[in-house]
Write an enzyme that holds these catalytic residues in place. Structure first.
Site, mmCIF file in Angstrom:
data_model
loop_
_atom_site.group_PDB
_atom_site.id
_atom_site.type_symbol
_atom_site.label_atom_id
_atom_site.label_comp_id
_atom_site.label_asym_id
_atom_site.label_seq_id
_atom_site.Cartn_x
_atom_site.Cartn_y
_atom_site.Cartn_z
ATOM 1 C CB SER A 17 -0.932 0.009 1.210
ATOM 2 O OG SER A 17 -0.210 -0.088 2.432
ATOM 3 C CD GLU A 19 1.229 7.975 5.013
ATOM 4 O OE1 GLU A 19 0.770 6.994 5.657
ATOM 5 O OE2 GLU A 19 1.919 8.874 5.532
ATOM 6 C CG ASP A 112 2.388 15.268 14.713
ATOM 7 O OD1 ASP A 112 2.534 14.145 15.224
ATOM 8 O OD2 ASP A 112 2.787 15.567 13.574
ATOM 9 C CD GLN A 218 14.713 16.814 3.263
ATOM 10 O OE1 GLN A 218 13.910 15.970 2.854
ATOM 11 N NE2 GLN A 218 14.873 17.982 2.657
ATOM 12 C CG PHE A 222 10.354 12.943 9.952
ATOM 13 C CD1 PHE A 222 9.552 13.888 10.569
ATOM 14 C CD2 PHE A 222 9.763 11.796 9.442
ATOM 15 C CE1 PHE A 222 8.175 13.693 10.682
ATOM 16 C CE2 PHE A 222 8.390 11.594 9.547
ATOM 17 C CZ PHE A 222 7.595 12.550 10.166
ATOM 18 C CG HIS A 272 1.433 2.042 4.686
ATOM 19 N ND1 HIS A 272 0.409 2.131 3.759
ATOM 20 C CD2 HIS A 272 1.537 3.280 5.245
ATOM 21 C CE1 HIS A 272 -0.085 3.365 3.764
ATOM 22 N NE2 HIS A 272 0.578 4.077 4.645
#
Length: 313
Positions: A17, A19, A112, A218, A222, A272
């Site tokens: 899948s 996102e 968040d 990055q 994150f 995913h």
């Protein structure tokens, strides 16, 4: 099917899948739908569209979902939904809008904190307290898929993994049907987490979230905010070639494919993938795996040429 690929695992039972996130402008919108079209060849089990905390991307998320279901006829489009910074009536109205445009799969998240990752979360007055409450409200609306989040390395706000698993169990008890994990890079962490989840009596699918690394700096930043870890073994592979786009791209594709292949050997069949609205690296990973249900699998040399081509794109 995969004997001719660099990662000889059986892909016949695998389900991927993807996102996506809603675009911020016309240029990003064009890029998003080009990506969706490019990756549709892999026949994803479903795709998801994110939704900003407090509905910060509500309009764009709704527009994107409507276009994907209506215009692009991607019926298996799941809508993310959060409950941060909004009263129940406002969240319920958003649910109505998604249902009206054909959504039958939600990704229910707390979201968040309004102050950003790292700040203290406080439930909105008159709002849904957390993701478990949101799942309960969604389940009361109908019999559809409800995916939720899971954290192999612990949610950054949780005191420990046990508290995380307790929250996951509450979401499942309220009607969640699947969990999609935060990205991780150490499969041992996922396996240990899955063992604890099963011991807690949670039987829903726990789908690992895979993030191919487009930009190491990055991703490290994150990951730090999300409580995830980028192993030194990955940093040592990508760091020295950071100024070599083609080599960096190739190595990143192999790192992700290696992770997926190892998880397949451990018995995982659903994945995913976080696309970052870019098709090139996701395509390279799928091709390296031999996961291509609509096009005959390429020979290794063909796959390598494809990796070189998309690295230059």
């Amino acid at each position: 099917m995969n004997g001719r690929t660099p990662y000889p695992v059986d892909c016949d039972g695998l389900r991927f899948s993807f996102e996506y996130f809603p675009p911020k402008n016309d240029e990003m919108e064009t890029q998003l739908f080009q990506t969706v079209t490019a990756l549709s060849v892999f026949a994803p089990a479903f795709v998801t569209v994110t939704y900003g905390a407090g509905g910060s991307t509500k309009a764009r998320s709704l527009t994107t979902v409507k276009r994907m279901i209506g215009e692009m006829e991607i019926a298996n489009t799941a809508a993310h939904l959060t409950c941060v910074g909004a009263p129940k009536a406002e969240v319920d109205a958003v649910i109505d809008e998604f249902l009206a445009c054909g959504v039958r799969h939600f990704v229910a998240l707390r979201g968040d904190p309004q102050g950003g990752i790292g700040s203290v979360y406080e439930p909105f007055p008159g709002g849904y307290e957390n993701a478990a409450a949101l799942v309960k409200a969604l389940r009361a609306r109908g019999d559809f898929e409800i995916s939720v989040s899971a954290y192999p390395e612990k949610h950054p706000e949780s005191p420990d993994v046990a508290a995380d698993i307790d929250m996951l169990k509450r979401k499942v008890d309220n009607g969640a049907t699947r969990a999609l994990t935060q990205f991780f890079f150490d499969n041992d962490d996922f396996e240990r987490y899955l063992e604890r989840v099963r011991r807690a009596g949670i039987a829903i699918p726990i789908v690992p979230g895979i993030l191919p690394i487009n930009n190491l700096t990055q991703v490290q930043k994150f990951a730090g905010l999300c409580g995830a870890r980028v192993p030194e073994s990955i940093v040592s592979r990508l760091g020295p070639i950071d100024d070599q786009p083609e080599e960096r791209f190739r190595e990143a594709a192999h790192i992700a494919a290696e992770q997926v292949a190892d998880l397949v050997r451990r018995g995982v069949s659903d994945f995913h993938l976080y696309t970052m609205n870019r098709p090139q690296l996701i395509t390279a990973v799928c091709e390296l795996m031999g996961y291509d249900p609509e096009i005959a699998p390429a020979q290794p040399a063909d796959t390598e040429r494809s990796v070189r081509a998309v690295a230059r794109a």
